[in-house]
Design a protein around this motif. Structure first.
Motif, short mmCIF file in Angstrom:
data_model
loop_
_atom_site.label_atom_id
_atom_site.label_comp_id
_atom_site.label_asym_id
_atom_site.label_seq_id
_atom_site.Cartn_x
_atom_site.Cartn_y
_atom_site.Cartn_z
N LEU A 183 -1.06 -5.86 3.31
CA LEU A 183 -1.69 -5.48 2.04
C LEU A 183 -1.75 -6.65 1.07
O LEU A 183 -2.72 -6.80 0.32
N LEU A 184 -0.72 -7.51 1.06
CA LEU A 184 -0.77 -8.70 0.22
C LEU A 184 -1.89 -9.63 0.65
O LEU A 184 -2.59 -10.21 -0.18
N LEU A 185 -2.07 -9.78 1.96
CA LEU A 185 -3.19 -10.60 2.45
C LEU A 185 -4.53 -10.01 2.03
O LEU A 185 -5.45 -10.74 1.64
N ALA A 186 -4.64 -8.69 2.10
CA ALA A 186 -5.88 -8.03 1.67
C ALA A 186 -6.11 -8.24 0.18
O ALA A 186 -7.25 -8.44 -0.26
N ALA A 224 -16.18 -5.54 3.85
CA ALA A 224 -15.89 -4.41 4.74
C ALA A 224 -14.62 -4.67 5.54
O ALA A 224 -13.81 -3.76 5.75
N GLY A 225 -14.43 -5.91 5.98
CA GLY A 225 -13.23 -6.26 6.72
C GLY A 225 -11.97 -6.09 5.89
O GLY A 225 -10.96 -5.56 6.37
N VAL A 226 -12.02 -6.53 4.64
CA VAL A 226 -10.86 -6.37 3.74
C VAL A 226 -10.58 -4.89 3.51
O VAL A 226 -9.43 -4.45 3.53
N THR A 227 -11.63 -4.11 3.34
CA THR A 227 -11.46 -2.68 3.12
C THR A 227 -10.84 -2.01 4.33
O THR A 227 -9.91 -1.20 4.21
N LEU A 255 -3.96 -3.10 -4.55
CA LEU A 255 -3.43 -3.57 -3.28
C LEU A 255 -2.07 -4.24 -3.46
O LEU A 255 -1.15 -4.03 -2.66
N VAL A 256 -1.92 -5.04 -4.50
CA VAL A 256 -0.65 -5.72 -4.75
C VAL A 256 0.45 -4.71 -5.05
O VAL A 256 1.56 -4.82 -4.52
N LEU A 266 -9.02 -3.43 6.63
CA LEU A 266 -7.65 -3.92 6.75
C LEU A 266 -6.71 -3.13 5.84
O LEU A 266 -5.63 -2.71 6.26
N ALA A 267 -7.12 -2.90 4.62
CA ALA A 267 -6.31 -2.13 3.69
C ALA A 267 -6.17 -0.68 4.15
O ALA A 267 -5.08 -0.10 4.06
N CYS A 268 -7.24 -0.10 4.67
CA CYS A 268 -7.18 1.27 5.17
C CYS A 268 -6.25 1.37 6.38
O CYS A 268 -5.47 2.32 6.50
#
Length: 110
Positions: free
Chosen positions: A57-60, A92-95, A31-32, A97-99
């Motif tokens: 993406l940095l937040l994720a 699931a929320g992080v995933t 992600l980074v 968000l990244a998607c």
């Protein structure tokens, strides 16, 4: 030798907590890297949308590191403890968000 019905059988958990921690670290690293590439593309190309996607993406990535660290510590203390439903929703929320950030970056290229 008899076992009490209330006592769960002994189980060797091996390196499962370590594998879990490493997988969260790899996810955060990916992600980074993608965040930095998106931010660079936004700054060099003048696309504000890419910069926003990179920030998301940095937040994720930060969320993945925080959750991975928390989960590893839980597994170190109690390897048999199941994943709480709130933690599953957070992961699931992080995933998602990244998607969403990835889809947004593809749509911004067009």
């Amino acid at each position: 030798m008899t076992m009490d019905a209330a006592t769960p059988p002994a189980r060797d958990h091996g390196v499962q907590p370590e594998r879990t921690a490493l997988s969260w670290n790899r996810t955060a690293l990916a992600l980074v890297v993608n965040a930095l590439l998106a931010i660079r593309s936004g700054w060099v190309g003048g696309f504000a949308g890419f910069t926003v996607v990179g920030a998301v993406l940095l937040l994720a990535a930060v969320a993945a590191v925080v959750y991975g660290t928390h989960r590893r510590r839980e597994l170190d203390r109690e390897p048999t403890r199941p994943v709480p439903p709130a933690a599953v929703l957070a992961a699931a929320g992080v995933t998602l968000l990244a998607c969403a950030a990835g889809v947004a970056s593809v749509l911004l290229v067009r």
